[in-house]
Design an enzyme around this catalytic site. Structure first.
Site, PDB file in Angstrom:
ATOM      1  N   ASN A 135       0.842  -1.035  -0.192  1.00  0.00           N
ATOM      2  CA  ASN A 135      -0.115   0.034   0.011  1.00  0.00           C
ATOM      3  C   ASN A 135       0.862   1.082  -0.114  1.00  0.00           C
ATOM      4  O   ASN A 135       1.456   1.593   1.115  1.00  0.00           O
ATOM      5  CB  ASN A 135      -0.847   0.055   1.395  1.00  0.00           C
ATOM      6  CG  ASN A 135      -1.652   1.318   1.633  1.00  0.00           C
ATOM      7  OD1 ASN A 135      -1.737   2.166   0.610  1.00  0.00           O
ATOM      8  ND2 ASN A 135      -2.259   1.387   2.601  1.00  0.00           N
ATOM      9  N   LYS A 157       0.004   4.202  -0.199  1.00  0.00           N
ATOM     10  CA  LYS A 157      -0.479   5.366   0.240  1.00  0.00           C
ATOM     11  C   LYS A 157      -0.199   6.558  -0.618  1.00  0.00           C
ATOM     12  O   LYS A 157      -0.238   6.509  -1.829  1.00  0.00           O
ATOM     13  CB  LYS A 157       0.060   5.734   1.690  1.00  0.00           C
ATOM     14  CG  LYS A 157      -0.053   4.512   2.455  1.00  0.00           C
ATOM     15  CD  LYS A 157       0.134   4.740   4.047  1.00  0.00           C
ATOM     16  CE  LYS A 157      -0.153   3.310   4.704  1.00  0.00           C
ATOM     17  NZ  LYS A 157      -0.027   3.305   6.414  1.00  0.00           N
ATOM     18  N   HIS A 176      -9.386   1.365   4.237  1.00  0.00           N
ATOM     19  CA  HIS A 176      -8.359   1.372   5.217  1.00  0.00           C
ATOM     20  C   HIS A 176      -8.456   2.487   6.322  1.00  0.00           C
ATOM     21  O   HIS A 176      -9.335   3.280   6.277  1.00  0.00           O
ATOM     22  CB  HIS A 176      -7.274   2.143   4.110  1.00  0.00           C
ATOM     23  CG  HIS A 176      -5.718   1.850   4.661  1.00  0.00           C
ATOM     24  ND1 HIS A 176      -5.577   3.056   5.573  1.00  0.00           N
ATOM     25  CD2 HIS A 176      -5.011   1.086   4.932  1.00  0.00           C
ATOM     26  CE1 HIS A 176      -4.135   2.570   6.255  1.00  0.00           C
ATOM     27  NE2 HIS A 176      -4.024   1.530   5.901  1.00  0.00           N
ATOM     28  N   GLU A 202      -7.034   4.623   7.522  1.00  0.00           N
ATOM     29  CA  GLU A 202      -6.934   6.235   7.097  1.00  0.00           C
ATOM     30  C   GLU A 202      -7.940   6.960   6.661  1.00  0.00           C
ATOM     31  O   GLU A 202      -8.288   8.169   6.599  1.00  0.00           O
ATOM     32  CB  GLU A 202      -5.429   6.361   6.290  1.00  0.00           C
ATOM     33  CG  GLU A 202      -4.364   6.182   7.408  1.00  0.00           C
ATOM     34  CD  GLU A 202      -3.167   5.462   6.690  1.00  0.00           C
ATOM     35  OE1 GLU A 202      -2.830   5.723   5.165  1.00  0.00           O
ATOM     36  OE2 GLU A 202      -2.313   5.081   7.132  1.00  0.00           O
ATOM     37  N   GLU A 204      -6.058  -5.032  10.026  1.00  0.00           N
ATOM     38  CA  GLU A 204      -5.071  -3.955  10.571  1.00  0.00           C
ATOM     39  C   GLU A 204      -5.359  -3.365  11.654  1.00  0.00           C
ATOM     40  O   GLU A 204      -6.315  -2.317  12.026  1.00  0.00           O
ATOM     41  CB  GLU A 204      -5.076  -2.898   9.441  1.00  0.00           C
ATOM     42  CG  GLU A 204      -4.702  -3.439   7.946  1.00  0.00           C
ATOM     43  CD  GLU A 204      -3.938  -2.469   7.264  1.00  0.00           C
ATOM     44  OE1 GLU A 204      -2.911  -2.572   6.662  1.00  0.00           O
ATOM     45  OE2 GLU A 204      -4.479  -1.393   7.123  1.00  0.00           O
ATOM     46  N   GLY A 254       2.152   1.721  11.009  1.00  0.00           N
ATOM     47  CA  GLY A 254       3.428   2.763  10.835  1.00  0.00           C
ATOM     48  C   GLY A 254       3.748   3.191  12.082  1.00  0.00           C
ATOM     49  O   GLY A 254       4.735   3.978  12.455  1.00  0.00           O
ATOM     50  N   SER A 288       2.963  -2.533  10.300  1.00  0.00           N
ATOM     51  CA  SER A 288       4.365  -2.783  10.642  1.00  0.00           C
ATOM     52  C   SER A 288       4.906  -3.975  10.370  1.00  0.00           C
ATOM     53  O   SER A 288       5.956  -4.690  11.012  1.00  0.00           O
ATOM     54  CB  SER A 288       4.476  -2.608  12.170  1.00  0.00           C
ATOM     55  OG  SER A 288       4.125  -0.970  12.498  1.00  0.00           O
TER      56      SER A 288
HETATM   57  P1  PGA Z   1       2.732  -0.288   7.745  1.00  0.00           P
HETATM   58  O1  PGA Z   1       1.233   0.521   7.030  1.00  0.00           O
HETATM   59  O2  PGA Z   1       3.058  -1.232   7.035  1.00  0.00           O
HETATM   60  O3  PGA Z   1       3.434   1.366   7.289  1.00  0.00           O
HETATM   61  O4  PGA Z   1       2.467  -0.056   9.152  1.00  0.00           O
HETATM   62  C1  PGA Z   1       0.220  -0.360   6.770  1.00  0.00           C
HETATM   63  C2  PGA Z   1      -1.027   0.064   6.082  1.00  0.00           C
HETATM   64  O5  PGA Z   1      -1.554   0.945   6.400  1.00  0.00           O
HETATM   65  O6  PGA Z   1      -1.523  -0.818   5.370  1.00  0.00           O
END
Ligand code: PGA
Length: 233
Positions: A7, A9, A85, A87, A153, A159, A195
């Site tokens: 992803n 982003k 997601h 976000e 998730e 993150g 992560s």
């Molecule tokens: P990350 O994000 O691997 O940077 O923790 C995962 C995601 O948001 O899908």
């Protein structure tokens, strides 16, 4: 065979994507590799990774300025789309109902939705993790249509460089598998995301009901992404 989905982003460029596809061309794997990229990078690229989007409109067409429909994604060459997601849920107020509508639009265009569910830190601290996961699956996953992928998730771990314990991931994935089974969607792949990196990918993908990973930060550079793909061949 595992599913390794990146992803990106709001990162990257068309040339960065071409570079990543070139690097992926050099590895041998049975895993299914997907890159979910910003809308502008979807069309015109080619390589071993299937391309996905990160969002889709819940409407089919018309006066929705700024929106991109599932049909448009299909036309551009997307095979997958991430929906719900955290976000999007956090910054754009997406509810389970909206997420389900978006997943339905994707399915009607022949695109596989990657439907995200997961608890916030507040919900985790209140002991509501499993409740949030179960209602997330029940309310966000369409009951019929084509294939879906579900991604667990934990929102507090995205993150953050931290992950739940193996037992907590196993409990979440087992619950998702059981819920999907009850909904007549048994066997749909379930990804873990938050992560994930080269150092923990093999361990995470050895947990029961973890059919692959959804990777944010570590999917941007081939030096970080390829070790995750190769963690399990
Ligand atoms: P990350 O994000 O691997 O940077 O923790 C995962 C995601 O948001 O899908």
């Amino acid at each position: 065979m595992k599913i390794i989905a990146g992803n990106w982003k709001m990162n990257g460029s068309r040339s960065a994507l071409a570079e990543m596809q070139g690097a992926l061309d050099g590895i041998k794997t049975e895993n299914r590799v997907i890159l979910c990229v910003p809308f502008t990078m979807i069309s015109g690229n080619s390589g071993p990774a299937a391309i996905g989007a990160q969002d889709v409109s819940m409407h089919s067409h018309g006066a929705f300025t700024g929106e991109v429909s599932a049909e448009m994604l299909r036309d551009a060459g997307a095979k997958y789309v991430i929906v719900g997601h955290s976000e999007r849920r956090m910054y754009h107020g997406e509810t389970n109902e909206i997420v389900r509508n978006k997943a339905e639009m994707a399915l009607s265009a022949g695109i596989t939705p990657i439907i995200c569910v997961g608890e916030t830190m507040e919900e985790k601290d209140a002991g509501k993790t499993l409740e949030i996961i179960e209602s997330g699956v029940r309310e966000s996953v369409p009951s019929d249509g084509g294939d879906v992928i579900v991604a667990y998730e934990p929102r507090w771990a995205i993150g953050a460089g931290i992950t739940p314990t193996d037992d907590d991931i196993a409990a979440a994935h087992t619950l998702i598998a059981e819920t999907l089974e009850k909904m007549g969607r048994g066997g749909a792949p379930i990804l873990y995301g938050a992560s994930v990196k080269g150092a923990n990918a093999a361990q995470i993908m050895s947990i029961p009901h973890v059919d692959g990973v959804l990777v944010g930060g570590a999917s941007l550079k081939s030096d970080d992404f390829i070790p995750i793909i190769m963690a399990t061949k």
